[in-house]
Motif scaffolding. Structure first.
Motif, mmCIF file in Angstrom:
data_model
loop_
_atom_site.group_PDB
_atom_site.id
_atom_site.type_symbol
_atom_site.label_atom_id
_atom_site.label_comp_id
_atom_site.label_asym_id
_atom_site.label_seq_id
_atom_site.Cartn_x
_atom_site.Cartn_y
_atom_site.Cartn_z
ATOM 1 N N UNK A 98 3.073 -33.961 -10.543
ATOM 2 C CA UNK A 98 2.977 -33.248 -9.284
ATOM 3 C C UNK A 98 1.620 -33.502 -8.633
ATOM 4 N N UNK A 99 1.610 -33.516 -7.314
ATOM 5 C CA UNK A 99 0.373 -33.684 -6.547
ATOM 6 C C UNK A 99 -0.363 -32.349 -6.502
ATOM 7 N N UNK A 100 -1.668 -32.369 -6.755
ATOM 8 C CA UNK A 100 -2.487 -31.162 -6.670
ATOM 9 C C UNK A 100 -2.853 -30.904 -5.204
ATOM 10 N N UNK A 101 -3.066 -29.639 -4.875
ATOM 11 C CA UNK A 101 -3.376 -29.263 -3.491
ATOM 12 C C UNK A 101 -4.600 -30.005 -2.973
ATOM 13 N N UNK A 102 -5.590 -30.185 -3.828
ATOM 14 C CA UNK A 102 -6.815 -30.872 -3.393
ATOM 15 C C UNK A 102 -6.600 -32.368 -3.164
ATOM 16 N N UNK A 103 -5.418 -32.877 -3.515
ATOM 17 C CA UNK A 103 -5.087 -34.288 -3.296
ATOM 18 C C UNK A 103 -4.197 -34.480 -2.072
ATOM 19 N N UNK A 104 -4.052 -33.445 -1.260
ATOM 20 C CA UNK A 104 -3.130 -33.492 -0.123
ATOM 21 C C UNK A 104 -3.433 -34.650 0.814
ATOM 22 N N UNK A 105 -4.707 -34.869 1.129
ATOM 23 C CA UNK A 105 -5.068 -35.945 2.059
ATOM 24 C C UNK A 105 -4.727 -37.312 1.481
ATOM 25 N N UNK A 106 -4.963 -37.493 0.176
ATOM 26 C CA UNK A 106 -4.610 -38.760 -0.471
ATOM 27 C C UNK A 106 -3.103 -38.970 -0.421
ATOM 28 N N UNK A 107 -2.344 -37.918 -0.727
ATOM 29 C CA UNK A 107 -0.887 -38.019 -0.674
ATOM 30 C C UNK A 107 -0.429 -38.409 0.729
ATOM 31 N N UNK A 108 -0.939 -37.729 1.743
ATOM 32 C CA UNK A 108 -0.550 -38.018 3.118
ATOM 33 C C UNK A 108 -0.878 -39.440 3.530
ATOM 34 N N UNK A 109 -2.047 -39.914 3.128
ATOM 35 C CA UNK A 109 -2.443 -41.276 3.508
ATOM 36 C C UNK A 109 -1.577 -42.321 2.816
ATOM 37 N N UNK A 110 -1.167 -42.038 1.569
ATOM 38 C CA UNK A 110 -0.318 -42.994 0.850
ATOM 39 C C UNK A 110 1.082 -43.060 1.449
ATOM 40 N N UNK A 111 1.628 -41.900 1.842
ATOM 41 C CA UNK A 111 2.942 -41.900 2.487
ATOM 42 C C UNK A 111 2.878 -42.721 3.777
ATOM 43 N N UNK A 112 1.821 -42.516 4.563
ATOM 44 C CA UNK A 112 1.672 -43.264 5.814
ATOM 45 C C UNK A 112 1.566 -44.759 5.565
ATOM 46 N N UNK A 113 0.797 -45.124 4.556
ATOM 47 C CA UNK A 113 0.649 -46.546 4.248
ATOM 48 C C UNK A 113 1.976 -47.144 3.801
ATOM 49 N N UNK A 114 2.686 -46.417 2.954
ATOM 50 C CA UNK A 114 3.948 -46.932 2.427
ATOM 51 C C UNK A 114 5.015 -47.093 3.485
ATOM 52 N N UNK A 115 5.048 -46.193 4.478
ATOM 53 C CA UNK A 115 6.054 -46.242 5.537
ATOM 54 C C UNK A 115 5.535 -46.894 6.821
ATOM 55 N N UNK A 116 4.328 -47.413 6.750
ATOM 56 C CA UNK A 116 3.721 -48.066 7.918
ATOM 57 C C UNK A 116 3.593 -47.109 9.098
ATOM 58 N N UNK A 117 3.220 -45.869 8.802
ATOM 59 C CA UNK A 117 2.933 -44.880 9.840
ATOM 60 C C UNK A 117 1.466 -44.992 10.255
ATOM 61 N N UNK A 118 1.144 -44.644 11.486
ATOM 62 C CA UNK A 118 -0.269 -44.620 11.874
ATOM 63 C C UNK A 118 -1.031 -43.577 11.052
ATOM 64 N N UNK A 119 -2.300 -43.862 10.778
ATOM 65 C CA UNK A 119 -3.099 -42.967 9.933
ATOM 66 C C UNK A 119 -3.257 -41.587 10.554
ATOM 67 N N UNK A 120 -3.053 -41.476 11.868
ATOM 68 C CA UNK A 120 -3.153 -40.164 12.530
ATOM 69 C C UNK A 120 -2.096 -39.192 12.028
ATOM 70 N N UNK A 121 -1.064 -39.704 11.355
ATOM 71 C CA UNK A 121 -0.001 -38.840 10.846
ATOM 72 C C UNK A 121 -0.214 -38.447 9.381
ATOM 73 N N UNK A 122 -1.378 -38.788 8.839
ATOM 74 C CA UNK A 122 -1.699 -38.342 7.479
ATOM 75 C C UNK A 122 -1.557 -36.834 7.360
ATOM 76 N N UNK A 123 -1.976 -36.111 8.394
ATOM 77 C CA UNK A 123 -1.910 -34.645 8.383
ATOM 78 C C UNK A 123 -0.477 -34.127 8.271
ATOM 79 N N UNK A 124 0.469 -34.899 8.761
ATOM 80 C CA UNK A 124 1.873 -34.485 8.697
ATOM 81 C C UNK A 124 2.313 -34.309 7.249
ATOM 82 N N UNK A 125 2.073 -35.341 6.436
ATOM 83 C CA UNK A 125 2.528 -35.313 5.043
ATOM 84 C C UNK A 125 1.592 -34.510 4.164
ATOM 85 N N UNK A 126 0.325 -34.461 4.520
ATOM 86 C CA UNK A 126 -0.609 -33.630 3.763
ATOM 87 C C UNK A 126 -0.213 -32.160 3.838
ATOM 88 N N UNK A 127 0.370 -31.769 4.958
ATOM 89 C CA UNK A 127 0.650 -30.351 5.213
ATOM 90 C C UNK A 127 1.664 -29.753 4.254
#
Length: 268
Positions: free
Chosen positions: A137-166
């Motif tokens: 499981x992802x720890x709460x303090x890793x939310x930004x890392x999780x969000x950035x990895x989802x964006x990278x994997x799906x080729x989303x703009x980095x501005x949407x990191x906050x979407x998945x981090x949330x």
């Protein structure tokens, strides 16, 4: 208006859980993201219309879970006021005749091969084969890392990191990392409501693909869900096309998901 034009019906549970997941994704997203990225969502009679113009994915720019003409007209009018790509996703085998006539009258054209909806029955779970890849499981303090990895994997703009981090740490959501040693290299999410769960967010960093990571993340989410009283798991992926490889679909089938139905995509 003819009765079949006004007929309404609730989406099946395997589609309703997907709608709930996207509504909750919208609800937990930061207000700054909604404002800056023009992220909007409209619930309609068990379905929804969702718009995030900066996201390249169909999943965040579509009408979902609706099949009556009245509901589709409302969603169609709302989506016309949004920018970016816009789609309607619908199981045409379940759609009333009037809805099919409405799609023809609007001149909507099919886009791509559509999506396959797959379902896993927890009562018949058989996950005896151990994962060869570690997940956690992802720890709460890793939310930004999780969000950035989802964006990278799906080729989303980095501005949407906050979407998945949330969603990390939010009620109903479970987020996972797949690991290479101690380093996260893959992501996945599960959203649970009652005894149903929706699986999404599955992606692997490009340099670690084709190693069985997504299959490991599918099994980990099922095991986690079974431990939290999930009886049915639902997921969607690109529908198989003759002569084209479909690793995502194949992995889900190998784990034990059954193909429930095919959902066509129409460009709005």
């Amino acid at each position: 208006m003819n009765s079949h034009f006004s007929q309404r019906s609730s989406p099946p549970e395997e589609e309703a859980i997907e709608v709930k997941a996207f509504l909750d994704l919208y609800n937990v997203s930061p207000s700054t993201l909604k404002s800056e990225e023009h992220f909007e969502c409209l619930p309609i009679n068990g379905g929804c219309a969702i718009s995030l113009p900066s996201a390249p994915a169909i999943g965040l720019n579509r009408v979902l879970g609706l099949n009556s003409v009245n509901d589709l007209e409302e969603a169609y009018g709302w989506m016309n006021g949004r920018s970016g790509n816009r789609f309607l996703q619908i199981n045409m085998d379940r759609a009333p005749a009037g809805t099919k006539d409405w799609i023809l009258a609007k001149g909507l054209l099919e886009h791509g091969v559509g999506w396959a909806k797959l379902v896993y029955d927890g009562s018949s779970a058989n996950l005896s084969e151990a994962n060869s890849i570690r997940t956690r499981l992802v720890h709460v303090e890793e939310a930004a890392l999780f969000g950035s990895m989802v964006c990278k994997g799906f080729n989303f703009p980095s501005t949407l990191t906050r979407l998945w981090s949330a969603i990390v740490g939010k009620v109903g959501w479970s987020c996972f990392f797949a690991l290479d040693g101690d380093n996260p290299v893959g992501t996945a999410t599960m959203y649970q409501s009652g005894t149903y769960a929706w699986l999404g967010g599955g992606t692997t960093l490009p340099e670690f693909r084709n190693r069985g990571i997504q299959k490991a993340l599918i099994k980990s989410r099922i095991e986690h869900g079974l431990g939290n009283n999930v009886s049915t798991f639902a997921v969607e992926t690109l529908a198989p096309a003759v002569g084209e490889p479909n690793i995502s679909f194949d992995n889900l089938r190998k784990v034990g998901f059954r193909h429930a139905y095919h959902r066509k995509s129409f460009k709005l």
